[in-house]
Design a protein around this motif. Structure first.
Motif, PDB file in Angstrom:
ATOM      1  N   ALA A 210      37.350  42.061  37.983  1.00  0.00           N
ATOM      2  CA  ALA A 210      37.046  40.815  38.676  1.00  0.00           C
ATOM      3  C   ALA A 210      37.845  39.634  38.130  1.00  0.00           C
ATOM      4  O   ALA A 210      38.276  38.769  38.891  1.00  0.00           O
ATOM      5  CB  ALA A 210      35.549  40.537  38.579  1.00  0.00           C
ATOM      6  N   THR A 211      38.064  39.582  36.824  1.00  0.00           N
ATOM      7  CA  THR A 211      38.814  38.464  36.238  1.00  0.00           C
ATOM      8  C   THR A 211      40.225  38.408  36.792  1.00  0.00           C
ATOM      9  O   THR A 211      40.740  37.337  37.136  1.00  0.00           O
ATOM     10  CB  THR A 211      38.847  38.588  34.706  1.00  0.00           C
ATOM     11  OG1 THR A 211      37.510  38.545  34.201  1.00  0.00           O
ATOM     12  CG2 THR A 211      39.645  37.454  34.081  1.00  0.00           C
TER      13      THR A 211
ATOM     14  N   ASN B 254      40.091  37.334  40.442  1.00  0.00           N
ATOM     15  CA  ASN B 254      39.822  35.894  40.521  1.00  0.00           C
ATOM     16  C   ASN B 254      41.097  35.077  40.323  1.00  0.00           C
ATOM     17  O   ASN B 254      41.300  34.042  40.975  1.00  0.00           O
ATOM     18  CB  ASN B 254      38.781  35.496  39.478  1.00  0.00           C
ATOM     19  CG  ASN B 254      37.391  36.010  39.815  1.00  0.00           C
ATOM     20  OD1 ASN B 254      37.125  36.406  40.952  1.00  0.00           O
ATOM     21  ND2 ASN B 254      36.508  36.008  38.838  1.00  0.00           N
ATOM     22  N   GLN B 255      41.963  35.512  39.407  1.00  0.00           N
ATOM     23  CA  GLN B 255      43.216  34.793  39.175  1.00  0.00           C
ATOM     24  C   GLN B 255      44.089  34.812  40.426  1.00  0.00           C
ATOM     25  O   GLN B 255      44.686  33.789  40.797  1.00  0.00           O
ATOM     26  CB  GLN B 255      43.968  35.420  38.006  1.00  0.00           C
ATOM     27  CG  GLN B 255      43.307  35.220  36.654  1.00  0.00           C
ATOM     28  CD  GLN B 255      44.113  35.886  35.546  1.00  0.00           C
ATOM     29  OE1 GLN B 255      45.256  35.543  35.304  1.00  0.00           O
ATOM     30  NE2 GLN B 255      43.519  36.864  34.885  1.00  0.00           N
TER      31      GLN B 255
ATOM     32  N   ALA C 236      42.489  32.588  43.162  1.00  0.00           N
ATOM     33  CA  ALA C 236      42.653  31.169  42.851  1.00  0.00           C
ATOM     34  C   ALA C 236      44.084  30.705  43.101  1.00  0.00           C
ATOM     35  O   ALA C 236      44.320  29.548  43.469  1.00  0.00           O
ATOM     36  CB  ALA C 236      42.254  30.896  41.402  1.00  0.00           C
TER      37      ALA C 236
ATOM     38  N   LEU D 148      32.827  38.429  40.200  1.00  0.00           N
ATOM     39  CA  LEU D 148      33.811  38.075  41.210  1.00  0.00           C
ATOM     40  C   LEU D 148      33.577  36.647  41.700  1.00  0.00           C
ATOM     41  O   LEU D 148      32.425  36.196  41.782  1.00  0.00           O
ATOM     42  CB  LEU D 148      33.714  39.054  42.378  1.00  0.00           C
ATOM     43  CG  LEU D 148      34.835  38.991  43.414  1.00  0.00           C
ATOM     44  CD1 LEU D 148      36.170  39.395  42.804  1.00  0.00           C
ATOM     45  CD2 LEU D 148      34.504  39.888  44.604  1.00  0.00           C
ATOM     46  N   PHE D 149      34.660  35.949  42.005  1.00  0.00           N
ATOM     47  CA  PHE D 149      34.691  34.572  42.513  1.00  0.00           C
ATOM     48  C   PHE D 149      34.379  33.529  41.454  1.00  0.00           C
ATOM     49  O   PHE D 149      34.300  32.340  41.764  1.00  0.00           O
ATOM     50  CB  PHE D 149      33.743  34.370  43.712  1.00  0.00           C
ATOM     51  CG  PHE D 149      34.022  35.295  44.863  1.00  0.00           C
ATOM     52  CD1 PHE D 149      35.267  35.327  45.469  1.00  0.00           C
ATOM     53  CD2 PHE D 149      33.034  36.141  45.346  1.00  0.00           C
ATOM     54  CE1 PHE D 149      35.526  36.176  46.524  1.00  0.00           C
ATOM     55  CE2 PHE D 149      33.288  36.999  46.400  1.00  0.00           C
ATOM     56  CZ  PHE D 149      34.537  37.017  47.002  1.00  0.00           C
ATOM     57  N   GLU D 150      34.224  33.936  40.195  1.00  0.00           N
ATOM     58  CA  GLU D 150      33.974  32.963  39.124  1.00  0.00           C
ATOM     59  C   GLU D 150      35.221  32.095  38.944  1.00  0.00           C
ATOM     60  O   GLU D 150      36.318  32.588  38.689  1.00  0.00           O
ATOM     61  CB  GLU D 150      33.643  33.686  37.817  1.00  0.00           C
ATOM     62  CG  GLU D 150      32.974  32.825  36.763  1.00  0.00           C
ATOM     63  CD  GLU D 150      31.520  32.532  37.092  1.00  0.00           C
ATOM     64  OE1 GLU D 150      31.101  31.383  36.862  1.00  0.00           O
ATOM     65  OE2 GLU D 150      30.821  33.427  37.568  1.00  0.00           O
TER      66      GLU D 150
ATOM     67  N   VAL E 169      36.834  30.457  41.169  1.00  0.00           N
ATOM     68  CA  VAL E 169      37.739  30.485  42.323  1.00  0.00           C
ATOM     69  C   VAL E 169      37.387  29.337  43.259  1.00  0.00           C
ATOM     70  O   VAL E 169      36.207  29.159  43.592  1.00  0.00           O
ATOM     71  CB  VAL E 169      37.620  31.836  43.064  1.00  0.00           C
ATOM     72  CG1 VAL E 169      38.476  31.843  44.326  1.00  0.00           C
ATOM     73  CG2 VAL E 169      38.006  32.983  42.142  1.00  0.00           C
TER      74      VAL E 169
END
Length: 206
Positions: A147-148, A151-152, A155, A177-179, A181
């Motif tokens: 997820a990280t 997310n990158q 973003a 996920l979506f952290e 973003v």
């Protein structure tokens, strides 16, 4: 004549509250405190307990001509990068095409059985994507996680489509996920409910 580029797709399994792994990942417990034994058994049961029911989604994932993954998806244990370790995908990983691993630890390319070669990229997500696109030609590139890493790419606005496999349990904490973003506009392309998972595909609108 310019060669057309394939689609850049993120493909990931998450709990219903958005987590792809729990805290405290180790070599023995790649998914950390995920609500089961840390091996992802609960999160990925849809792949292994009901493979025929989800054959189309697995084949779609395997159709990519190149993959990108984060270091934690290859292997999160820092000490593992100081020794000849093949990651936790085994000697014959399921990819069978080039895989570009984002990391701060430089390593030579690592050929595996079955056609997979890991390429370790130390100069960022755009470089990894450029290398993956070159390897894929006009085929698709799949960002496989975790997820990280996804997310990158989200973003940075580098994703065309998002395939989510949503499992009906809550993890409560971990890698989400979506952290971090920014707000996304998505168009739902399709969805399908199976016995252990719901598959949803979105197009990322720009």
């Amino acid at each position: 004549m310019t060669t057309p580029l394939g689609t850049v797709t993120c493909d990931i399994t998450i709990s219903i509250d958005g987590y792809s792994a729990g805290h405290d990942q180790t070599e023995e417990r790649p998914f950390g405190d995920d609500g089961s034994d840390g091996t992802g058994e609960k999160l990925h049961a849809w792949m292994f307990e009901t493979p025929e029911e989800n054959k189309a989604e697995v084949e779609e994932f395997r159709a990519a001509k190149a993959y990108i993954m984060g270091r934690n998806m290859f292997g999160p244990v820092r000490g593992a990068w100081d020794r000849p370790w093949n990651g936790w995908w085994g000697d014959n990983p399921p990819f069978h095409v080039p895989v570009f691993v984002l990391t701060h630890h430089a390593r030579e390319p690592q050929p595996m059985e079955g056609g997979t070669t890991y390429h370790f990229v130390t100069d960022g997500i755009e470089s990894a994507l450029a290398q993956a696109r070159a390897a894929a030609g006009d085929g698709d590139v799949t960002i496989a996680g975790g997820a990280t890493t996804i997310n990158q790419y989200l973003a940075a606005g580098l994703v065309d489509a998002l395939r989510l496999h949503i499992v009906p349990f809550t993890m409560g904490a971990g890698t989400r996920l979506f952290e971090g973003v920014p707000r996304l506009d998505l168009e739902q392309v399709r969805s399908r409910a199976a016995s252990l998972v719901t598959h949803v595909t979105y197009r990322v609108l720009r």
